[in-house]
Design an enzyme around this catalytic site. Sequence first.
Site, PDB file in Angstrom:
ATOM      1  CE  LYS A 137      -4.425  -1.839   1.344  1.00 44.81           C
ATOM      2  NZ  LYS A 137      -5.465  -2.150   2.046  1.00 44.81           N
ATOM      3  NE  ARG A 162      -7.298  -8.490  -0.006  1.00 42.63           N
ATOM      4  CZ  ARG A 162      -6.906  -7.837  -1.003  1.00 42.63           C
ATOM      5  NH1 ARG A 162      -5.899  -7.085  -0.599  1.00 42.63           N
ATOM      6  NH2 ARG A 162      -7.265  -7.965  -1.984  1.00 42.63           N
TER       7      ARG A 162
HETATM    8  N1  PMM Z   1      -7.228  -4.162   0.574  1.00 41.66           N
HETATM    9  C1  PMM Z   1      -7.643  -4.010  -0.541  1.00 41.66           C
HETATM   10  C2  PMM Z   1      -8.782  -4.685  -1.214  1.00 41.66           C
HETATM   11  N2  PMM Z   1      -9.277  -5.747  -0.253  1.00 41.66           N
HETATM   12  N3  PMM Z   1      -9.798  -6.431   1.768  1.00 41.66           N
HETATM   13  C3  PMM Z   1      -9.568  -6.584   3.238  1.00 41.66           C
HETATM   14  N4  PMM Z   1     -10.332  -7.246   4.136  1.00 41.66           N
HETATM   15  N5  PMM Z   1      -8.563  -5.615   3.576  1.00 41.66           N
HETATM   16  C4  PMM Z   1      -7.786  -4.826   2.915  1.00 41.66           C
HETATM   17  O1  PMM Z   1      -6.912  -3.873   3.250  1.00 41.66           O
HETATM   18  C5  PMM Z   1      -7.812  -4.883   1.620  1.00 41.66           C
HETATM   19  C6  PMM Z   1      -9.029  -5.739   0.902  1.00 41.66           C
HETATM   20  C7  PMM Z   1      -6.737  -3.268  -1.644  1.00 41.66           C
HETATM   21  O2  PMM Z   1      -5.490  -3.888  -1.882  1.00 41.66           O
HETATM   22  P1  PMM Z   1      -5.349  -4.424  -3.394  1.00 41.66           P
HETATM   23  O3  PMM Z   1      -5.704  -3.708  -4.554  1.00 41.66           O
HETATM   24  O4  PMM Z   1      -4.055  -4.700  -3.458  1.00 41.66           O
HETATM   25  O5  PMM Z   1      -6.077  -5.803  -3.527  1.00 41.66           O
END
Ligand code: PMM
Length: 268
Positions: free
Chosen positions: A205, A245
Amino acid sequence: MGVVNVTPDSFSDGGRFLATDDAVAHGRELLADGADLLDIGGESTRPGATRPLVTEELARVVPVIEELAAAGAVVSVDTMRAEVAEAAIAAGARVINDVSGGLADPRILEVVADSEAIYVAMHWRAHGATMQQFTEYADGVVETVRTELSARLEAALAVGIAAERLVVDPGLGFSKTAEQNWELLRGLDRIADLGRPVLVGASRKAFLGRLLARPGGSPRPVGERESAHTAITVLLAQAGVWCTRVHDVRAARDALAVYERMSERNSR
Ligand code: PMM
């Protein structure tokens, strides 16, 4: 939790796994690297993102979920939509990861209630297009996020989702400044006080890019943030977080192997 983004526009890996076969192959790699859970998403939630049509989202995630669930993976679907959650459960998903905590499409809670799925309620205030306009936290970010997450848990309980099926996530980067993300990471014990397992998504991030920028320089690019995230993985394990995650499962697994071995020695 290994991330499989079946999207053209996610900030770290958009477009790489848009074809079903590529997404499934990536999921299999993450499993081989030691993922316990695969999170399949068909909507990018990055700041400024526009939303896909429901039909597009379904076409992206359902075939990938079917194949990976059939291959024995425990599959989570990253969606804010009831219709997608329903189709994902039918395709074999066992976890609904709703970054809106039921705010974007309240019917999603009923879909989960009618299933046996685990529900991840993330702290959220608005869709990607406007979310960074909502970074005011009256009681400080930790206490306000805690209060708002608690309300989401109440909403989930009210429609009949058993407490044992609920997981909370502070939602790093979603209506949060870089400093607010750090405050939340420092204050995770308050989020854990909600009495439910905690999931955290810090991988790649922007706040890590900001941390690693040279003085006066631009943020460190997405592909060069992994060592910082590995450090976070260890600290999250130490803080008792239930799930992280991550995009790079192998790096996270390696870090956890070191952490587990060292904690063993220290506890003797
Ligand atoms: N961050 C992203 C997408 N989904 N779900 C949860 N539970 N927590 C998060 O921090 C989260 C998520 C955004 O990241 P990406 O675009 O790399 O998937």
